[in-house]
Structures are given as C-alpha cells and as structure tokens.
Design a protein around this motif. Structure first.
Motif, PDB file in Angstrom:
ATOM      1  N   TRP A  41       0.647  -1.107  -0.035  1.00 44.80           N
ATOM      2  CA  TRP A  41      -0.198   0.265   0.159  1.00 44.80           C
ATOM      3  C   TRP A  41       0.519   1.030  -0.631  1.00 44.80           C
ATOM      4  N   GLU A  42       0.360   2.527  -0.446  1.00 46.21           N
ATOM      5  CA  GLU A  42       1.263   3.344  -1.118  1.00 46.21           C
ATOM      6  C   GLU A  42       0.582   4.631  -1.013  1.00 46.21           C
ATOM      7  N   LYS A  43       0.902   5.913  -0.348  1.00 42.20           N
ATOM      8  CA  LYS A  43       0.282   6.721  -0.181  1.00 42.20           C
ATOM      9  C   LYS A  43       0.659   7.792  -2.002  1.00 42.20           C
ATOM     10  N   LYS A  44      -0.744   7.702  -2.383  1.00 42.55           N
ATOM     11  CA  LYS A  44      -0.928   8.497  -3.105  1.00 42.55           C
ATOM     12  C   LYS A  44       0.333   9.462  -3.953  1.00 42.55           C
ATOM     13  N   GLU A  45       0.567  10.631  -3.240  1.00 38.66           N
ATOM     14  CA  GLU A  45       1.847  11.649  -3.580  1.00 38.66           C
ATOM     15  C   GLU A  45       3.282  10.844  -4.076  1.00 38.66           C
ATOM     16  N   LEU A  46       2.831   9.959  -3.325  1.00 39.00           N
ATOM     17  CA  LEU A  46       4.502   9.123  -3.989  1.00 39.00           C
ATOM     18  C   LEU A  46       3.827   8.003  -5.214  1.00 39.00           C
ATOM     19  N   LEU A  47       3.034   8.316  -5.933  1.00 36.20           N
ATOM     20  CA  LEU A  47       2.733   7.402  -6.932  1.00 36.20           C
ATOM     21  C   LEU A  47       2.944   8.736  -8.666  1.00 36.20           C
ATOM     22  N   LYS A  48       3.093   8.328  -9.487  1.00 37.97           N
ATOM     23  CA  LYS A  48       3.152   9.275 -10.811  1.00 37.97           C
ATOM     24  C   LYS A  48       2.423   8.181 -11.847  1.00 37.97           C
ATOM     25  N   ILE A  49       1.026   8.739 -12.509  1.00 34.18           N
ATOM     26  CA  ILE A  49       0.671   7.447 -12.996  1.00 34.18           C
ATOM     27  C   ILE A  49       1.410   7.432 -14.361  1.00 34.18           C
ATOM     28  N   ASP A  50       1.753   6.423 -15.039  1.00 37.34           N
ATOM     29  CA  ASP A  50       2.399   6.467 -16.364  1.00 37.34           C
ATOM     30  C   ASP A  50       1.336   6.092 -17.868  1.00 37.34           C
ATOM     31  N   GLU A  51       1.065   7.219 -18.313  1.00 37.21           N
ATOM     32  CA  GLU A  51      -0.436   7.155 -19.299  1.00 37.21           C
ATOM     33  C   GLU A  51       0.541   6.132 -20.587  1.00 37.21           C
ATOM     34  N   GLU A  52       1.459   6.245 -20.450  1.00 31.53           N
ATOM     35  CA  GLU A  52       1.826   5.677 -22.373  1.00 31.53           C
ATOM     36  C   GLU A  52       1.155   4.023 -21.945  1.00 31.53           C
ATOM     37  N   LEU A  53       1.771   3.187 -20.544  1.00 32.26           N
ATOM     38  CA  LEU A  53       2.246   2.374 -20.770  1.00 32.26           C
ATOM     39  C   LEU A  53       1.226   1.921 -20.211  1.00 32.26           C
ATOM     40  N   THR A  54       0.024   2.458 -19.365  1.00 35.14           N
ATOM     41  CA  THR A  54      -1.810   2.061 -19.062  1.00 35.14           C
ATOM     42  C   THR A  54      -2.586   1.806 -19.905  1.00 35.14           C
ATOM     43  N   LYS A  55      -2.195   3.194 -21.343  1.00 36.77           N
ATOM     44  CA  LYS A  55      -2.704   3.137 -22.838  1.00 36.77           C
ATOM     45  C   LYS A  55      -2.639   1.941 -23.159  1.00 36.77           C
ATOM     46  N   LYS A  56      -1.368   1.203 -23.005  1.00 37.26           N
ATOM     47  CA  LYS A  56      -1.001  -0.246 -24.009  1.00 37.26           C
ATOM     48  C   LYS A  56      -1.339  -1.864 -23.228  1.00 37.26           C
ATOM     49  N   GLN A  57      -1.247  -1.170 -21.988  1.00 37.10           N
ATOM     50  CA  GLN A  57      -1.777  -2.547 -21.265  1.00 37.10           C
ATOM     51  C   GLN A  57      -3.690  -2.507 -21.231  1.00 37.10           C
ATOM     52  N   THR A  58      -4.298  -1.947 -21.424  1.00 38.54           N
ATOM     53  CA  THR A  58      -5.355  -1.757 -21.067  1.00 38.54           C
ATOM     54  C   THR A  58      -5.880  -2.815 -22.456  1.00 38.54           C
ATOM     55  N   ILE A  59      -7.138  -3.398 -21.847  1.00 41.09           N
ATOM     56  CA  ILE A  59      -7.809  -4.609 -22.494  1.00 41.09           C
ATOM     57  C   ILE A  59      -8.292  -4.189 -23.662  1.00 41.09           C
ATOM     58  N   ARG A  60      -8.901  -4.360 -24.818  1.00 47.40           N
ATOM     59  CA  ARG A  60      -9.423  -3.837 -25.140  1.00 47.40           C
ATOM     60  C   ARG A  60     -10.235  -5.204 -26.071  1.00 47.40           C
ATOM     61  N   VAL A  61     -11.607  -5.163 -26.443  1.00 51.56           N
ATOM     62  CA  VAL A  61     -12.822  -6.460 -27.404  1.00 51.56           C
ATOM     63  C   VAL A  61     -12.882  -5.900 -28.495  1.00 51.56           C
ATOM     64  N   SER A  62     -12.422  -6.929 -29.568  1.00 48.54           N
ATOM     65  CA  SER A  62     -13.087  -6.842 -30.955  1.00 48.54           C
ATOM     66  C   SER A  62     -14.332  -6.647 -31.265  1.00 48.54           C
ATOM     67  N   SER A  63     -14.480  -5.704 -32.395  1.00 54.67           N
ATOM     68  CA  SER A  63     -16.279  -5.797 -32.212  1.00 54.67           C
ATOM     69  C   SER A  63     -16.896  -7.339 -32.453  1.00 54.67           C
ATOM     70  N   ASN A  64     -15.889  -8.381 -32.928  1.00 58.98           N
ATOM     71  CA  ASN A  64     -16.589  -9.586 -33.149  1.00 58.98           C
ATOM     72  C   ASN A  64     -16.829 -11.016 -32.294  1.00 58.98           C
ATOM     73  N   VAL A  65     -16.706 -10.104 -31.122  1.00 56.52           N
ATOM     74  CA  VAL A  65     -16.810 -10.364 -29.839  1.00 56.52           C
ATOM     75  C   VAL A  65     -18.364 -10.581 -29.017  1.00 56.52           C
ATOM     76  N   SER A  66     -19.073 -11.679 -29.053  1.00 58.38           N
ATOM     77  CA  SER A  66     -20.373 -11.866 -28.454  1.00 58.38           C
ATOM     78  C   SER A  66     -20.260 -11.948 -26.927  1.00 58.38           C
ATOM     79  N   HIS A  67     -20.693 -10.841 -26.478  1.00 54.70           N
ATOM     80  CA  HIS A  67     -20.454 -11.317 -24.429  1.00 54.70           C
ATOM     81  C   HIS A  67     -21.536 -10.582 -24.301  1.00 54.70           C
ATOM     82  N   PRO A  68     -22.479 -10.736 -22.863  1.00 53.80           N
ATOM     83  CA  PRO A  68     -23.706 -10.059 -22.186  1.00 53.80           C
ATOM     84  C   PRO A  68     -23.755  -8.842 -21.800  1.00 53.80           C
TER      85      PRO A  68
END
Length: 70
Positions: A41-68
């Motif tokens: 557990w870390e204090k928020k003021e000691l952390l910085k969001i890595d925007e580029e890496l966060t974007k790269k690791q985001t889970i994306r769903v292709s348009s041909n996937v059927s999910h309820p």
C-alpha cells in the motif's frame, strides 16, 4: 494536486522509479503490484501514473466478440 488513480493504472514510484499496477484504491493510498511481484500500500503522493504504459496495457474487445455485458 493528486492524480485520480484507477484499478489497472500503471504507476511509477517517485523514490526509485519502480513500476507497478494499481490493484485497489482508497482515499489516500493505492494497493500496488510491483514489477518484482511484491505488493504494498503506497501513499498516492508517492505515485505517478504512467499514461503511455497504462494505454498500452488496457484490455480491448474486438467488435466481433459476443458477450452479454457488451
């Protein structure tokens, strides 16, 4: 001003540059899984969001996937 953290954000620890992923967020802290698989557990003021890496690791769903929930 402290950034808005979300589960799944990639973060950098300000003191040594270690990278991790946010697992949980409270008012003043983030539960982080670090690159060496240590979890802490870390204090928020000691952390910085890595925007580029966060974007790269985001889970994306292709348009041909059927999910309820989509």
């Amino acid at each position: 001003m402290i950034a808005m953290f979300h589960i799944g954000d990639c973060v950098i620890y300000a003191l040594d540059g270690t990278r991790g992923i946010v697992l949980e967020v409270t008012d003043d802290r983030c539960h982080v899984l670090w690159e060496d698989y240590f979890v802490s557990w870390e204090k928020k003021e000691l952390l910085k969001i890595d925007e580029e890496l966060t974007k790269k690791q985001t889970i994306r769903v292709s348009s041909n996937v059927s999910h309820p929930l989509l």
